[in-house]
Design an enzyme around this catalytic site. Structure first.
Site, PDB file in Angstrom:
ATOM      1  N   GLU A 193     -18.094 -20.170 -37.640  1.00  0.00           N
ATOM      2  CA  GLU A 193     -17.281 -20.899 -36.668  1.00  0.00           C
ATOM      3  C   GLU A 193     -16.177 -21.708 -37.341  1.00  0.00           C
ATOM      4  OE1 GLU A 193     -20.310 -22.841 -34.366  1.00  0.00           O
ATOM      5  OE2 GLU A 193     -20.407 -21.155 -32.981  1.00  0.00           O
ATOM      6  N   GLU A 267     -24.511 -15.207 -30.807  1.00  0.00           N
ATOM      7  CA  GLU A 267     -25.465 -16.302 -30.642  1.00  0.00           C
ATOM      8  C   GLU A 267     -25.725 -16.503 -29.155  1.00  0.00           C
ATOM      9  OE1 GLU A 267     -24.256 -19.852 -32.695  1.00  0.00           O
ATOM     10  OE2 GLU A 267     -24.678 -18.995 -34.674  1.00  0.00           O
TER      11      GLU A 267
END
Length: 647
Positions: A193, A267
């Site tokens: 991220e 995710e």
């Protein structure tokens, strides 16, 4: 995983190919893992392959249970295990790597995945977040006061040089495990991220080049949030993208926005993280059945984060804070996460529901889950009553040489990674006043000549706790009353001021990632006559509270009125089983069983029970040791079969 933001599912920008790098699609016709020509899916040895993955971290699971957890995930209908690699677990000191002992044996875990016919998504960072201390980065990086983390060589060559050393150590072990070499590793994730803190492709491409230069040719993928990635334009050449919080609709959106770039729901969250002080365990109400059903119906790839969370044993739990370091909240010891497989490996009702969703779309039904692990409760072992055993103050190692005129320095400046640090100095001529402390990271108990004055806490706490423990709440900065005449000793040296600072979890996400521990700001006296002003000339004592230190404790409590006591008891077992130790009668501290650090406890909850795995117990005599920062008298410790009594 970006724990600060709750944004829509994300992808990376257009994955333009880098000169000299063969696209994964070009490898589709040969052995290994790759992408379809149009980026619509994945291929294994040239055949379509749906990644049905669940995340678990070997660092959070006792080695003896690795196979059990992998088998339980496979029995849910999954074919892949995703796992973070915690860099700071493997290289605690610069250049000193341990990739073999205990929960560090990455190759051993991946080989078990292979034996159980499971593929692997490898997520080696170097930064991972994961509610892990410093997001997996080694604390030794923080010795440099101005170091920049998660940046390329142009921004801070010191950071990338350390990353290069890490990659060089890891790559020879990863290369043979790649699918292209007949191993189970499908893809390798670059960073994690990154779009939440950076922009552009430069840093990611430097990471990619490091792996390529050391013989790991991917394929690679990244994980991001859509809005952030679109704005930051983070790109990895020829790679795939994982979508945080993704589902079928998110993958479709990614395909429309970035045609040709393979995507998976990287995710999918069945639960969420929990902080100390939360009202309850977070994320237990999540139900991802619809997300799984959508992916299964369309043959899309996904990863459940977490399928099994495990435990933040020892001092490994992380924390969250805002981008200026405020609003600090430390993560609890349990990483149960509301996952379908509990902290101790028990399939939940949600596990059965998810298994049914996945199995309905499989030609061959998944195997049955393995047998449950035996447990111990209060019916097996009566309530334990640890007695005062040793005082920290009677077991202090020698302090470091004094630094005249110097302000206190954080533990990282001395090469200590975790635990506690003690700052001491004399106050000659003290006749009262107030003690003020700025930027205490993270919890400091204060004594004057052995008399407990109160506590400075970085995290905001309930009024009932602050009142009971004398935690400073005025300010800023907060202050503690030194009393009318200081301590009990009135000799020429003056009373001794001791500030014992516990470094709790380092922040694991955001712009305030460089979270050093100890006293980071000035400590001053107010209304103290000639002594009024900033205090310097501290004597610093390092207290990592590691296994050698605990094993070397000298019994005896010289001053039973002074907090900072180790409590101990032994208990007998005729059979072994997992158990939870209920610490609800205790205040704040750390627990060891047979020398193994189970983690932190704290009266503010919501966690009151610490997981003790059966392999860390033994038939015959066992030792329970607690270090409590406040407790002076023993309280019972009872055994339970689960984290909570809630279903």
């Amino acid at each position: 995983m970006d724990r600060r933001r709750f944004l829509s599912v994300g992808i990376l920008g257009p994955a333009a190919l880098v000169t000299g790098a063969a696209p994964a699609a070009a490898r589709a016709g040969r052995r290994g893992f790759g992408f379809t020509a149009d980026g619509s899916g994945f291929l294994l040895d040239g055949a379509p392959f749906q990644i049905r993955s669940g995340e678990m971290h070997p660092a959070r699971i006792p080695v003896e249970y690795w196979r059990h957890r992998i088998r339980t995930a496979r029995a849910m209908g999954l074919n892949t295990i995703a796992l973070y690699v915690m860099w700071n677990q493997l290289e605690e000191s610069p250049g000193v790597f341990d990739l073999r002992t205990d929960r560090r044996d990455l190759e051993g875990f991946i080989d078990l995945c292979r034996q159980e016919e499971m593929r692997v998504l490898l997520r080696p960072g170097p930064y991972v977040c994961g509610e892990w201390d410093l997001g997996g980065l080694p604390p030794y990086l923080l010795r440099d006061p101005d170091i920049r983390l998660r940046v390329g060589s142009a921004d801070d060559p010191r950071y990338l040089a350390a990353v290069a050393r890490y990659v060089a150590a890891l790559a020879p072990r990863i290369g043979p495990l790649l699918a292209s070499n007949g191993g189970p590793v499908l893809m390798v994730q670059l960073e994690n991220e990154y779009a939440s803190v950076g922009s552009g492709s430069g840093y990611l491409e430097e990471l990619r080049r490091l792996w390529l230069d050391h013989g790991v040719d991917g394929p690679f993928y990244t994980e991001d949030v859509l809005a952030q990635a679109e704005s930051a334009r983070t790109v990895v050449g020829g790679g795939a993208i994982g979508l945080s919080g993704g589902d079928a609709a998110a993958i479709a959106a990614a395909r429309r926005a970035f045609p040709g770039v393979p995507a998976l729901a990287g995710e999918v969250y069945p639960g969420w993280l929990t902080h100390w002080g939360d009202d309850t365990f977070q994320g237990r109400g999540n139900d991802i059945s619809a997300a799984l059903r959508g992916c299964m119906e369309q043959g899309l790839s996904f990863n459940i984060y977490m399928v099994h969370g495990g435990t933040n044993f020892g001092f490994t739990a992380g924390a969250n804070a805002d981008d200026l370091g405020g609003g600090y909240r430390a993560d609890i010891t349990s990483y149960d996460y509301g996952a379908p497989i509990t902290e101790q490996g028990v399939p939940t009702a949600r596990y059965a529901a998810y298994r049914a969703v996945i199995a309905a779309h499989l030609a061959v039904p998944p195997p049955q889950p393995p047998a449950a692990v035996p447990t111990l409760t209060g019916d097996d072992v009566p309530a334990l009553l640890p007695e005062p055993y040793a005082s920290l103050w009677d077991n202090l190692p020698g302090p470091l040489p004094a630094e005249p005129g110097a302000a206190p320095r954080p533990m990282e400046a001395y090469g200590q990674n975790t635990g506690f640090v003690l700052y001491s100095r004399r106050l000659p001529g003290l006749r009262g006043g107030r003690l003020a402390a700025e930027r205490v990271h993270d919890y400091a108990t204060v004594c004057l000549d052995g008399r407990y004055l109160g506590t400075f806490a970085r995290q905001s706490l309930p009024a009932a706790v602050t009142d009971a423990l004398g935690i400073a709440t005025d300010g800023p900065p907060p202050t503690l009353d030194l009393g009318p005449a200081g301590g009990t000793a009135t000799g020429a040296p003056g009373p001794r001021l001791d500030m014992l600072v516990e470094g709790m979890g380092r922040t694991n996400t955001g712009l305030a990632l460089a979270d050093r521990k100890g006293l980071l700001g000035p400590v001053t006296l107010r209304d103290a006559g000639p002594l009024t002003g900033e205090l310097t000339d501290w004597r610093t004592t390092l207290l990592p509270m590691d296994e050698p230190f605990v094993a070397s404790l000298v019994p005896g409590v010289g001053d039973p009125r002074r907090p900072g006591i180790f409590f101990r008891t032994t208990f007998e077992l005729t059979r072994l089983g997992d158990t939870y130790l209920d610490l609800s009668g205790w205040t704040k501290g750390v627990v060891w069983v047979n020398g193994r650090n189970l983690g932190r406890y704290w009266q503010i909850g919501p966690q009151q029970r610490l997981y003790c795995p059966a392999p860390w117990l033994r038939a015959g005599t066992n030792e329970l040791l607690l270090f409590d920062l406040h407790q002076l008298r023993p309280r019972p410790v009872t055994l339970h079969a689960a984290l909570t009594d809630a279903p």
